[in-house]
Design an enzyme around this catalytic site. Structure first.
Site, PDB file in Angstrom:
ATOM      1  N   ILE A 107      -7.309  -4.473   7.882  1.00 17.64           N
ATOM      2  CA  ILE A 107      -8.328  -3.466   7.564  1.00 17.64           C
ATOM      3  C   ILE A 107      -9.378  -3.989   6.564  1.00 17.64           C
ATOM      4  CG2 ILE A 107      -6.910  -2.370   5.764  1.00 17.64           C
ATOM      5  CD1 ILE A 107      -7.968   0.343   6.664  1.00 17.64           C
ATOM      6  N   LYS A 136     -12.863   0.545   5.512  1.00 19.31           N
ATOM      7  CA  LYS A 136     -13.135  -0.298   4.334  1.00 19.31           C
ATOM      8  C   LYS A 136     -14.364  -1.170   4.543  1.00 19.31           C
ATOM      9  CE  LYS A 136      -9.224   1.371   3.012  1.00 19.31           C
ATOM     10  NZ  LYS A 136      -9.089   2.408   2.003  1.00 19.31           N
ATOM     11  N   TYR A 175       0.848  -1.213   0.000  1.00 20.03           N
ATOM     12  CA  TYR A 175       0.000   0.000   0.000  1.00 20.03           C
ATOM     13  C   TYR A 175       0.885   1.266   0.000  1.00 20.03           C
ATOM     14  CZ  TYR A 175      -2.799   3.508   2.665  1.00 20.03           C
ATOM     15  OH  TYR A 175      -3.404   4.648   3.124  1.00 20.03           O
ATOM     16  N   ASP A 219      -2.010  -5.881   9.448  1.00 17.28           N
ATOM     17  CA  ASP A 219      -3.012  -4.858   9.142  1.00 17.28           C
ATOM     18  C   ASP A 219      -4.198  -5.587   8.497  1.00 17.28           C
ATOM     19  OD1 ASP A 219      -4.571  -2.934   7.831  1.00 17.28           O
ATOM     20  OD2 ASP A 219      -2.880  -1.600   7.485  1.00 17.28           O
TER      21      ASP A 219
HETATM   22  C1  LIG Z   1      -3.716  -1.598   4.107  1.00 17.35           C
HETATM   23  C2  LIG Z   1      -4.200  -0.253   4.550  1.00 17.35           C
HETATM   24  N1  LIG Z   1      -3.845   0.201   5.758  1.00 17.35           N
HETATM   25  C3  LIG Z   1      -4.266   1.408   6.200  1.00 17.35           C
HETATM   26  C4  LIG Z   1      -5.053   2.240   5.419  1.00 17.35           C
HETATM   27  C5  LIG Z   1      -5.505   3.563   5.956  1.00 17.35           C
HETATM   28  O1  LIG Z   1      -6.813   3.456   6.407  1.00 17.35           O
HETATM   29  P1  LIG Z   1      -7.589   4.542   7.303  1.00 17.35           P
HETATM   30  O2  LIG Z   1      -8.512   5.277   6.385  1.00 17.35           O
HETATM   31  O3  LIG Z   1      -8.344   3.760   8.315  1.00 17.35           O
HETATM   32  O4  LIG Z   1      -6.568   5.426   7.920  1.00 17.35           O
HETATM   33  C6  LIG Z   1      -5.435   1.803   4.146  1.00 17.35           C
HETATM   34  C7  LIG Z   1      -6.258   2.658   3.272  1.00 17.35           C
HETATM   35  O5  LIG Z   1      -6.339   2.494   2.090  1.00 17.35           O
HETATM   36  C8  LIG Z   1      -4.994   0.525   3.703  1.00 17.35           C
HETATM   37  O6  LIG Z   1      -5.346   0.054   2.513  1.00 17.35           O
END
Ligand SMILES: Cc1ncc(COP(=O)(O)O)c(C=O)c1O
Length: 480
Positions: free
Chosen positions: A232, A275, A145, A230
């Protein structure tokens, strides 16, 4: 006299990567089917807009909560006053239960082990501050990312060392790639404090297998390191194989070696509602850790990025409604699956394929190597610019995700309507047909641009970026 700090003027934020430059170009000329039908379609933003109606209908049925009332009485003053940085207990409980539900209730989470943060961005940075000193390193599998260069490195001074993954095995992480990254760090005199993975992966859109997770656990156990997972996108998995959280692996591992090494205290999970619930604007994230010292330190640090009380209040009621969350997760999954299929089929019609193992996320990892004029990152940039300016699609080049092979792109599918996605696919198909010298409409190919000066400015910044990228690659190749 120097008026600004080194931090304010340093260049390591990563803002000038093509990932962010593409967003800037989109902002100057955004597609709108009535106002600006030839504008750029944003396919570089991992947002989920497919299930807003479900959230809105819950809000309509629970107007008291939205109006900051409890049992019919206003709690506005309670929410407006000082907030303890430990977060609302009711929200932390609802959030850990939601995280467990996403994992099929195979694991449970203790609300005392969670730290609330302003999104996963803040959670990842906070963990860097807790686990590493400036100049120490974390290993990250590529492609990764693009925001991590900002989140992990910029303010902390922590370094990222890539674990090189390749298309030969669908970019899965191998033991030798892990060991190689560790060696690379040593050669650079960097002390490695841990590994950070995204599971499901951004940008690959794939879940990690139990084998991969066990490999990672053994690696950090043997090397006495941390692991950040992570997760998410954990609720954004639309086809098999199912998502397996690192938490499940920790529960399964009962071997003496593992227990003696206290590995559980060195594994930390990052989560966010950006997400799975499609709420990036609400800024709700979390760190989950069984390490008391990390939880205590991160809680103190969370003062710099708290989640507002009214957001916590609203979401504790929403996530506490089990009937709603169950329905939301399954309906959202169905919609994502349908959408991903539309993208894959649309690309296929244009002769473009995606990573076959894509089962999660809000994007596909797309193979456009056959459209490159040569097997180089310069050719990838040329193609990206053509797709941005001539086709009118903002997609993210693999190089912005530190992919080591030119020609891969991340293409998002859940931040637009079906009609817009169909138009994007039509534009791409026409572009490929034209590039192949076949017949095809080019009526859509001449994008209107906002202004001559802004265009030349951006082109200049993009050229600078390409120049820096090629020097970086030469430099890295020399070092290898
Ligand atoms: C793997 C990953 N980590 C962290 C984030 C950041 O997310 P947040 O909007 O919760 O700060 C993203 C956003 O695209 C992501 O894809």
């Amino acid at each position: 006299m120097k008026l600004l700090s080194t931090k304010a003027t340093c260049n390591s934020h990563g803002q000038d990567s093509s990932y962010f430059l593409g967003w800037q170009e989109y902002e100057k000329n955004p597609y709108d089917h009535v106002q600006n039908p030839k504008g750029i379609i944003q396919m570089g933003l991992a947002e989920n807009q497919l299930s807003f109606d479900l959230l809105e209908s819950w809000l309509a049925k629970n107007q008291d909560v939205g109006g900051f009332k409890r049992d019919g009485k206003s709690i506005f003053r309670e929410l407006a006053l000082f907030q303890d940085y430990h977060g609302l207990p009711s929200f932390k409980k609802a959030l850990v239960d939601f995280m467990a539900e996403i994992r099929g209730n195979k694991v449970t989470f203790d609300p005392n082990h969670i730290v609330l943060t302003a999104g996963a961005t803040s959670a990842n940075e906070t963990l860097m501050f807790c686990l590493a000193e400036k100049g120490e390193a974390f290993l990250l599998p590529t492609p990764y990312y693009p925001g991590f260069d900002r989140d992990l490195k910029w303010r902390t001074g922590v370094e990222i060392v890539p674990i090189q993954c390749t298309s030969s095995n669908n970019f899965q992480m191998t033991e030798s790639a892990l060991q190689q990254a560790h060696e690379d760090a040593k050669k650079k005199n960097l002390k490695v404090k841990g590994v950070l993975v995204t599971n499901p992966s951004n940008p690959l859109g794939t879940t990690m297998s139990k084998n991969e997770l066990n490999l990672l656990i053994d690696f950090i156990k043997d090397k006495n390191m941390h692991l950040i997972s992570d997760e998410i996108y954990s609720g954004t998995v639309f086809t098999s194989p199912n998502f397996v959280s690192v938490m499940e692996i920790l529960n399964e591992r009962t071997d003496k070696d593992f227990l003696d090494a206290n590995v559980s205290e060195r594994v930390h999970i990052v989560y966010s509602l950006s997400k799975d619930l499609g709420l990036p604007g609400f800024r709700v994230g979390a760190i989950y850790s069984d390490n008391e010292t990390v939880v205590a330190a991160a809680t103190k640090m969370s003062s710099f990025g708290l989640v507002s009380s009214q957001t916590q209040y609203l979401l504790s009621a929403m996530l506490g409604d089990k009937k709603f969350t169950r329905n939301y997760l399954s309906e959202n999954q169905k919609r994502l699956k349908k959408r991903q299929k539309m993208l894959v089929n649309g690309l296929q019609k244009a002769g473009i394929s995606c990573l076959k193992t894509n089962n999660a996320g809000l994007f596909c990892w797309v193979d456009m190597r056959n459209l490159l004029t040569s097997d180089t990152f310069e050719a990838e940039m040329d193609l990206w610019k053509k797709i941005l300016y001539e086709v009118g699609l903002n997609i993210s080049p693999g190089s912005s995700c530190h992919c080591t092979e030119p020609g891969w792109f991340r293409v998002c599918f859940a931040n637009m309507s079906e009609d817009t996605l169909n138009l994007a696919m039509k534009r791409l198909k026409d572009f490929v047909s034209n590039s192949n010298g076949e017949e095809g409409s080019n009526s859509d190919n001449k994008r209107t641009r906002s202004s001559q000066s802004s265009r030349s400015f951006t082109r200049k910044s993009i050229s600078n970026w390409v120049f820096r990228l090629s020097s970086r690659d030469h430099h890295e190749q020399e070092e290898r």
